[in-house]
Design a protein around this motif. Structure first.
Motif, mmCIF file in Angstrom:
data_model
loop_
_atom_site.group_PDB
_atom_site.id
_atom_site.type_symbol
_atom_site.label_atom_id
_atom_site.label_comp_id
_atom_site.label_asym_id
_atom_site.label_seq_id
_atom_site.Cartn_x
_atom_site.Cartn_y
_atom_site.Cartn_z
ATOM 1 N N THR A 196 8.024 0.750 -9.892
ATOM 2 C CA THR A 196 6.920 -0.088 -10.323
ATOM 3 C C THR A 196 6.132 0.648 -11.392
ATOM 4 N N ASP A 197 5.226 -0.076 -12.040
ATOM 5 C CA ASP A 197 4.328 0.583 -12.992
ATOM 6 C C ASP A 197 2.919 0.710 -12.431
ATOM 7 N N ASN A 198 2.731 0.336 -11.166
ATOM 8 C CA ASN A 198 1.409 0.363 -10.540
ATOM 9 C C ASN A 198 1.080 1.754 -10.005
ATOM 10 N N THR A 199 -0.156 2.163 -10.150
ATOM 11 C CA THR A 199 -0.604 3.441 -9.578
ATOM 12 C C THR A 199 -1.802 3.264 -8.652
ATOM 13 N N ARG A 250 -3.252 -8.798 -8.734
ATOM 14 C CA ARG A 250 -2.245 -7.906 -9.307
ATOM 15 C C ARG A 250 -0.894 -8.069 -8.614
ATOM 16 N N ASP A 296 1.787 -10.296 -10.464
ATOM 17 C CA ASP A 296 2.412 -9.825 -11.696
ATOM 18 C C ASP A 296 3.938 -9.841 -11.545
ATOM 19 N N GLU A 339 2.342 -3.630 -3.016
ATOM 20 C CA GLU A 339 2.785 -3.282 -4.355
ATOM 21 C C GLU A 339 3.862 -4.246 -4.848
ATOM 22 N N ARG A 340 3.725 -4.701 -6.087
ATOM 23 C CA ARG A 340 4.804 -5.414 -6.758
ATOM 24 C C ARG A 340 5.736 -4.382 -7.358
ATOM 25 N N SER A 341 7.022 -4.575 -7.192
ATOM 26 C CA SER A 341 7.986 -3.628 -7.754
ATOM 27 C C SER A 341 9.243 -4.401 -8.135
ATOM 28 N N GLN A 343 4.491 7.702 -11.517
ATOM 29 C CA GLN A 343 4.741 7.390 -10.119
ATOM 30 C C GLN A 343 4.898 8.656 -9.269
#
Length: 233
Positions: free
Chosen positions: A51-54, A64, A67, A108-110, A136
Motif C-alpha cells: 500500500t502507499d498508506n502510512t 481514505r 481509495d 488499510e486499503r492495499s 512502508q
C-alpha cells in the motif's frame, strides 16, 4: 480500474518491454528467462502485497478506505517492469494490519500484485523498492509451491465471507493472532486472505472462526512468504 480491453492493451505493452529486457544488454542489468513458467510466461509465480498508506486508521468509515489506489497500481506495475519481471494483474483489498512500530491495529486499503517471470532475488529487490518508495514498514511477498515441496513453509488461506471489521476486532483482542498473522485482507468479492507460517495454521483456523466465517469453506494454498523490511528493522 481499467476495463478488460484496456488492461489487455497495457499488458501487451508491458510484454514488449519485458521481452526487450530479457534480450542481451550492454549494461549490467539482466533478467533470467528461465524465471518464466515453461510454456506460459504470463503464469503468476509470486504475489506482492503493498500500500502507499502510512497512517493508522481506526475508523472503518474513514473516507481514505474508499481509495482505489489506481495511481499506486500503475506506479508499482512500472517498478515491477523495471525490476525485470512482468505484472499480470492486481486486486484491490480491504486490509487489517498490526503495526509493530505504532503498536496499533489499523484498517488499510492495499493491493495484491501478481508477478510472472520473476526470480526470488528479483522479487525481493522489487519489494524493497516498493517498501522504500512508499515508506512502508514492510512489504509481504508470497510464492506458491506444491504442498510437498520442502520449501513450502507458509500457507495462504482463502476464506469466503470474512469480514474485515470482525477480523479487526479479533486481532485487537488476540495477541497471538496479531503476532503470528500480522493481519489479513478481504477482496472486493468478499474472500478473506490470511498468510502465515505453515506451523500457525491452527491460529488461522481459530481466527477465521472467531471472525464469524466458516472454516469448512476455506481453501489452503502452500508456498513460502517473507516480509521485506528496512535493514535493521
Amino acid at each position: 480500474m481499467p476495463n478488460r480491453s484496456s488492461r489487455a492493451g497495457i499488458l501487451a505493452v508491458l510484454v514488449v518491454v519485458c521481452a526487450g529486457a530479457l534480450a542481451p544488454a550492454a549494461g549490467p542489468a539482466s533478467a533470467d528467462p528461465a524465471a518464466c513458467a515453461a510454456g506460459d510466461p504470463l503464469r503468476p509465480q509470486a504475489e506482492l502485497f503493498a500500500t502507499d498508506n502510512t497512517a493508522v486508521i481506526t475508523d472503518p468509515g474513514d473516507p481514505r478506505l474508499q481509495d482505489r489506489l489506481q495511481p499506486f497500481e500503475f506506479q508499482v506495475d512500472a517498478m515491477v517492469v523495471t525490476g525485470m519481471a512482468l505484472p499480470v494483474g492486481s486486486d484491490l483489498l480491504d486490509g487489517v494490519f498490526w503495526s509493530d512500530t505504532q503498536q496499533a491495529v489499523t484498517y488499510e486499503r492495499s493491493r495484491e500484485f501478481r508477478l510472472a517471470c520473476v526470480s526470488t532475488p528479483d522479487l525481493r529487490a522489487i519489494a524493497e523498492r516498493v517498501r522504500a518508495r512508499f515508506a512502508q514498514e514492510s512489504v509481504l511477498i508470497f510464492q506458491p509451491l506444491a504442498a510437498d515441496d520442502p520449501a513450502a513453509d507458509a500457507v495462504q488461506v482463502e476464506v469466503p465471507g470474512l469480514d474485515s471489521r470482525r477480523l479487526h476486532d479479533v486481532l485487537l483482542a488476540d495477541a497471538d493472532a496479531r503476532e503470528q498473522l500480522s493481519g489479513g485482507s478481504v477482496t472486493e468479492a468478499g474472500v478473506g486472505l490470511l498468510i502465515t507460517e505453515r506451523a500457525d495454521l491452527e491460529t488461522v483456523r481459530r481466527t477465521v472462526e472467531k471472525s464469524g466465517a466458516s472454516w469448512s469453506s476455506a481453501a489452503v494454498r502452500y508456498g513460502t512468504r517473507d516480509f521485506v523490511e528496512a535493514t535493521g528493522h
